[in-house]
Design a protein around this motif. Structure first.
Motif, PDB file in Angstrom:
ATOM      1  N   ARG A   1       0.979  -1.202  -0.077  1.00 33.49           N
ATOM      2  CA  ARG A   1      -0.030   0.070   0.018  1.00 33.49           C
ATOM      3  C   ARG A   1       0.792   1.179   0.062  1.00 33.49           C
ATOM      4  O   ARG A   1       1.882   1.428   0.929  1.00 33.49           O
ATOM      5  CB  ARG A   1      -0.903   0.013   1.403  1.00 33.49           C
ATOM      6  N   GLU A   2       0.580   2.237  -0.791  1.00 33.33           N
ATOM      7  CA  GLU A   2       1.226   3.347  -1.056  1.00 33.33           C
ATOM      8  C   GLU A   2       0.509   4.350   0.030  1.00 33.33           C
ATOM      9  O   GLU A   2      -0.855   4.706  -0.345  1.00 33.33           O
ATOM     10  CB  GLU A   2       1.160   3.873  -2.371  1.00 33.33           C
ATOM     11  N   VAL A   3       1.177   5.209   0.961  1.00 33.14           N
ATOM     12  CA  VAL A   3       0.786   6.290   1.272  1.00 33.14           C
ATOM     13  C   VAL A   3       1.581   7.652   0.946  1.00 33.14           C
ATOM     14  O   VAL A   3       2.560   8.139   1.539  1.00 33.14           O
ATOM     15  CB  VAL A   3       0.925   6.162   2.909  1.00 33.14           C
ATOM     16  N   LYS A   4       1.186   8.117  -0.218  1.00 37.26           N
ATOM     17  CA  LYS A   4       2.073   9.089  -0.926  1.00 37.26           C
ATOM     18  C   LYS A   4       2.120  10.329  -0.393  1.00 37.26           C
ATOM     19  O   LYS A   4       3.149  11.032  -0.407  1.00 37.26           O
ATOM     20  CB  LYS A   4       1.342   9.288  -2.268  1.00 37.26           C
ATOM     21  N   VAL A   5       1.146  10.646   0.558  1.00 34.42           N
ATOM     22  CA  VAL A   5       1.274  12.062   1.376  1.00 34.42           C
ATOM     23  C   VAL A   5       2.220  12.034   2.139  1.00 34.42           C
ATOM     24  O   VAL A   5       2.789  13.014   2.685  1.00 34.42           O
ATOM     25  CB  VAL A   5      -0.030  12.255   2.045  1.00 34.42           C
ATOM     26  N   ARG A   6       2.778  10.858   2.702  1.00 35.16           N
ATOM     27  CA  ARG A   6       3.840  10.577   3.637  1.00 35.16           C
ATOM     28  C   ARG A   6       5.208   9.938   2.967  1.00 35.16           C
ATOM     29  O   ARG A   6       5.980   9.532   3.523  1.00 35.16           O
ATOM     30  CB  ARG A   6       3.560   9.655   4.866  1.00 35.16           C
ATOM     31  N   SER A   7       5.039   9.708   1.462  1.00 35.55           N
ATOM     32  CA  SER A   7       6.033   9.365   0.675  1.00 35.55           C
ATOM     33  C   SER A   7       6.608   8.008   1.158  1.00 35.55           C
ATOM     34  O   SER A   7       7.704   7.313   1.317  1.00 35.55           O
ATOM     35  CB  SER A   7       7.484  10.347   0.754  1.00 35.55           C
ATOM     36  N   ALA A   8       5.638   7.236   1.763  1.00 38.85           N
ATOM     37  CA  ALA A   8       5.777   5.806   2.258  1.00 38.85           C
ATOM     38  C   ALA A   8       5.115   4.683   1.696  1.00 38.85           C
ATOM     39  O   ALA A   8       4.020   4.937   0.687  1.00 38.85           O
ATOM     40  CB  ALA A   8       5.196   5.833   3.622  1.00 38.85           C
ATOM     41  N   SER A   9       5.802   3.707   1.311  1.00 39.37           N
ATOM     42  CA  SER A   9       5.317   2.437   0.587  1.00 39.37           C
ATOM     43  C   SER A   9       5.206   1.332   1.700  1.00 39.37           C
ATOM     44  O   SER A   9       6.484   1.087   2.358  1.00 39.37           O
ATOM     45  CB  SER A   9       6.128   2.129  -0.538  1.00 39.37           C
ATOM     46  N   ILE A  10       4.283   0.615   1.973  1.00 41.96           N
ATOM     47  CA  ILE A  10       4.151  -0.028   3.182  1.00 41.96           C
ATOM     48  C   ILE A  10       3.779  -1.543   2.571  1.00 41.96           C
ATOM     49  O   ILE A  10       2.845  -1.757   1.879  1.00 41.96           O
ATOM     50  CB  ILE A  10       2.879   0.248   3.974  1.00 41.96           C
ATOM     51  N   ILE A  11       4.608  -2.682   3.191  1.00 42.22           N
ATOM     52  CA  ILE A  11       4.237  -4.163   3.000  1.00 42.22           C
ATOM     53  C   ILE A  11       3.415  -4.596   4.036  1.00 42.22           C
ATOM     54  O   ILE A  11       3.695  -4.371   5.308  1.00 42.22           O
ATOM     55  CB  ILE A  11       5.729  -4.656   2.764  1.00 42.22           C
ATOM     56  N   LEU A  12       2.381  -5.105   3.758  1.00 41.69           N
ATOM     57  CA  LEU A  12       1.562  -5.979   4.575  1.00 41.69           C
ATOM     58  C   LEU A  12       1.605  -7.440   4.558  1.00 41.69           C
ATOM     59  O   LEU A  12       1.363  -7.852   3.330  1.00 41.69           O
ATOM     60  CB  LEU A  12       0.035  -5.651   4.345  1.00 41.69           C
ATOM     61  N   VAL A  13       2.077  -8.214   5.340  1.00 42.13           N
ATOM     62  CA  VAL A  13       2.487  -9.609   5.048  1.00 42.13           C
ATOM     63  C   VAL A  13       1.874 -10.380   6.161  1.00 42.13           C
ATOM     64  O   VAL A  13       2.065  -9.943   7.515  1.00 42.13           O
ATOM     65  CB  VAL A  13       3.746  -9.811   4.892  1.00 42.13           C
ATOM     66  N   ARG A  14       1.301 -11.535   6.141  1.00 36.19           N
ATOM     67  CA  ARG A  14       0.764 -12.431   7.040  1.00 36.19           C
ATOM     68  C   ARG A  14       2.021 -13.455   7.385  1.00 36.19           C
ATOM     69  O   ARG A  14       2.532 -14.232   6.507  1.00 36.19           O
ATOM     70  CB  ARG A  14      -0.490 -13.209   6.583  1.00 36.19           C
ATOM     71  N   GLY A  15       2.505 -13.494   8.446  1.00 41.61           N
ATOM     72  CA  GLY A  15       3.619 -14.522   8.855  1.00 41.61           C
ATOM     73  C   GLY A  15       3.185 -15.921   9.068  1.00 41.61           C
ATOM     74  O   GLY A  15       2.093 -16.323   9.042  1.00 41.61           O
ATOM     75  N   LYS A  16       4.080 -16.630   9.192  1.00 38.57           N
ATOM     76  CA  LYS A  16       3.877 -18.159   9.455  1.00 38.57           C
ATOM     77  C   LYS A  16       3.147 -18.297  10.692  1.00 38.57           C
ATOM     78  O   LYS A  16       2.363 -19.390  10.799  1.00 38.57           O
ATOM     79  CB  LYS A  16       5.457 -18.808   9.686  1.00 38.57           C
ATOM     80  N   ASP A  17       3.151 -17.454  11.612  1.00 32.00           N
ATOM     81  CA  ASP A  17       2.302 -17.455  12.923  1.00 32.00           C
ATOM     82  C   ASP A  17       0.755 -16.826  12.602  1.00 32.00           C
ATOM     83  O   ASP A  17       0.324 -16.629  13.617  1.00 32.00           O
ATOM     84  CB  ASP A  17       2.742 -16.849  13.954  1.00 32.00           C
ATOM     85  N   MET A  18       0.747 -16.485  11.391  1.00 29.59           N
ATOM     86  CA  MET A  18      -0.924 -15.894  10.982  1.00 29.59           C
ATOM     87  C   MET A  18      -0.948 -14.594  11.421  1.00 29.59           C
ATOM     88  O   MET A  18      -2.124 -13.816  11.150  1.00 29.59           O
ATOM     89  CB  MET A  18      -1.738 -16.892  11.461  1.00 29.59           C
ATOM     90  N   GLN A  19       0.104 -14.073  11.950  1.00 28.95           N
ATOM     91  CA  GLN A  19       0.080 -12.515  12.514  1.00 28.95           C
ATOM     92  C   GLN A  19       0.229 -11.569  11.419  1.00 28.95           C
ATOM     93  O   GLN A  19       1.332 -11.907  10.374  1.00 28.95           O
ATOM     94  CB  GLN A  19       0.981 -12.330  13.761  1.00 28.95           C
TER      95      GLN A  19
ATOM     96  N   ARG B   1       1.719  -8.371   9.805  1.00 29.48           N
ATOM     97  CA  ARG B   1       2.770  -7.377  10.029  1.00 29.48           C
ATOM     98  C   ARG B   1       2.886  -6.172   9.033  1.00 29.48           C
ATOM     99  O   ARG B   1       2.488  -6.576   7.820  1.00 29.48           O
ATOM    100  CB  ARG B   1       4.105  -7.927  10.444  1.00 29.48           C
ATOM    101  N   ALA B   2       3.339  -5.096   9.180  1.00 30.03           N
ATOM    102  CA  ALA B   2       3.696  -4.086   8.592  1.00 30.03           C
ATOM    103  C   ALA B   2       5.049  -3.534   8.364  1.00 30.03           C
ATOM    104  O   ALA B   2       5.501  -3.570   9.487  1.00 30.03           O
ATOM    105  CB  ALA B   2       2.646  -2.962   8.446  1.00 30.03           C
ATOM    106  N   PHE B   3       5.597  -3.347   7.321  1.00 29.72           N
ATOM    107  CA  PHE B   3       7.104  -2.914   7.185  1.00 29.72           C
ATOM    108  C   PHE B   3       7.202  -1.905   6.099  1.00 29.72           C
ATOM    109  O   PHE B   3       6.321  -1.667   5.114  1.00 29.72           O
ATOM    110  CB  PHE B   3       8.032  -4.113   6.762  1.00 29.72           C
ATOM    111  N   HIS B   4       8.066  -0.978   6.297  1.00 25.56           N
ATOM    112  CA  HIS B   4       8.418   0.055   5.237  1.00 25.56           C
ATOM    113  C   HIS B   4       8.836  -0.689   4.022  1.00 25.56           C
ATOM    114  O   HIS B   4       9.752  -1.613   4.224  1.00 25.56           O
ATOM    115  CB  HIS B   4       9.295   1.154   5.635  1.00 25.56           C
ATOM    116  N   ASN B   5       8.540  -0.359   2.894  1.00 23.35           N
ATOM    117  CA  ASN B   5       9.023  -1.240   1.643  1.00 23.35           C
ATOM    118  C   ASN B   5      10.424  -0.387   1.194  1.00 23.35           C
ATOM    119  O   ASN B   5      10.413   0.036   0.008  1.00 23.35           O
ATOM    120  CB  ASN B   5       7.815  -1.186   0.692  1.00 23.35           C
TER     121      ASN B   5
END
Length: 425
Positions: free
Chosen positions: A70-88, A90-94
């Motif tokens: 997901r892109e949040v262009k107003v903050r110049s941010a690109s975000i990865i949303l991923v479901r982990g092996k534990d099914m949680q 998480r979000a990370f800066h791309n």
């Protein structure tokens, strides 16, 4: 139709208790420059960097290793949303920890591994750096300290929110305020068939939200599309059936026209409305299984009105969703510049059981698209003349109370940002 007044409540966006601007709530008058000035846009840019933002749904990444960007262009941010092996989730800066390259260029995928396209540094679904090609040349690099930069992430009723403020402490639940306990276990999952649309709009993001927050314009702007479905003899200007202010957020119940009948001359429209419940504003068959629909939920249609069309929830700053008898849909409005925003919408239907259902869904989407394009084209004209400075204020009426509350919350939030900046100087 007489309007009933809801009471505005204090709210907290993470910096302490704020009060919706009293003058705006009382008079409905808003300084027009909030839609045009760069100074206000910069304050709102700061807000988007500190509050919880809806970005996706959990159903988009159902399996371990599934991910979306997901892109949040107003903050110049690109975000990865991923479901982990534990099914949680998480979000990370791309962004790669090596030389700042954008790590993932696709919009979605699976597998839970992310290889940088520049030099192939590899990260896993927990954000850990797991491989460096030619690692011997990077003896000074600590893998443990070079993982992806995490982003605060939480979910509510199947919706994924992020908060870009790495030092923030407010929980999503506290941000949602009175809304947090509403809609518990609402059956969003009963409508798994989705369609997405989006468009860049040459208008301020708040103008775009306001167009979705009031039905006063329906009789005029939407005379050729949905006016007769909503505007009735007893409620010609489509006053809301019910309004609540929920801290920084708000909801209202949108009425339908009980006397609306599809013209026999419009055979395709009549066929489609009979076969796509999500868009039907009259009674459908949804009540036959109320436990699987919104009709059976105690927080939906709070007045129990038989004139109810849908409930609209508007979450500050940029997120709207509607629930109706036969489905639900959402909008997100992303600021790009003072005079530009990106609008995205996702429509949720029951899974079509036949070709006629599928055709009907496509037709109802086209009707939705046409209605929203009427809004979006009008917004461009509105923004263009607002820039002239010929008018100094906009004036909201009582039937535009949702817009008034949004403006009052926005004013208080922007003033809080500006006060914090002055205090820091």
């Amino acid at each position: 139709m007489e309007m009933q007044h809801a009471m505005a409540q204090p709210f907290d966006l993470g910096s302490g208790t704020l009060i919706p601007d009293a003058d705006i709530m009382e008079t409905g008058k808003v300084d027009l420059s909030v839609y045009t000035s760069q100074e206000r846009f910069e304050a709102e840019r700061e807000i988007f960097g500190k509050v919880w933002l809806n970005v996706a749904e959990t159903a988009e990444i159902p399996n371990a290793g599934d991910w979306v960007v997901r892109e949040v262009k107003v903050r110049s941010a690109s975000i990865i949303l991923v479901r982990g092996k534990d099914m949680q989730i998480r979000a990370f800066h791309n962004i790669c920890s090596h030389r700042g390259m954008k790590l993932v260029w696709d919009s979605k995928g699976r597998g839970g591994k992310f290889s940088c396209p520049y030099h192939a540094w590899m990260f896993d679904s927990a954000g850990d750096l797991v491989n460096i090609p030619d690692e011997g040349c990077f003896s000074h690099v600590s893998k443990a300290d070079s993982g992806l930069t995490p982003v605060r992430c939480d979910t509510w009723e199947g919706m994924i929110f992020i908060n870009l403020d790495s030092t923030g402490t407010q929980s999503l639940r506290d941000f949602l305020g009175p809304l947090a306990d509403r809609l518990s276990n609402v059956p969003f999952g009963s409508y798994p068939y989705t369609a997405r649309v989006g468009s860049m709009i040459d208008a301020n993001w708040k103008l775009a939200i306001e167009a979705q927050c009031e039905a006063y314009h329906v009789r005029a702007l939407h005379a050729r599309t949905v006016s007769k479905m909503l505007s009735s003899r007893d409620n010609p200007f489509v006053h809301p059936l019910h309004v609540e202010f929920l801290g920084a957020h708000r909801m209202n119940s949108v009425p339908r026209n009980p006397e609306y009948e599809m013209s026999p001359e419009k055979l395709v429209q009549a066929f489609s409305f009979m076969n796509a419940q999500q868009m039907v504003i009259a009674d459908t068959g949804a009540q036959e299984k109320p436990e699987e629909t919104f009709a059976g939920h105690p927080d939906v249609n709070p007045t129990g009105s038989n004139l109810w069309g849908n409930d609209q929830f508007i979450l500050y700053p940029h997120f709207i969703f509607h629930v109706s008898l036969g489905g639900w849909w959402l909008h997100r409005f992303w600021p790009i510049a003072a005079d530009k925003c990106y609008w995205e919408a996702v429509y949720h239907f029951e899974r079509p059981q036949s070709l006629r259902n599928q055709f009907a869904v496509q037709y109802s989407l086209a009707l939705n698209r046409d209605t929203l394009m009427e809004d979006n084209l009008a917004l461009v004209q509105q923004q263009e003349v607002m820039e002239s400075g010929a008018k100094k204020i906009v004036q909201f009426g009582e039937q535009e109370v949702m817009c008034k509350h949004l403006a009052a919350v926005s004013e208080a939030a922007a003033n809080d940002v500006e006060a914090a900046q002055i205090a820091a100087e």
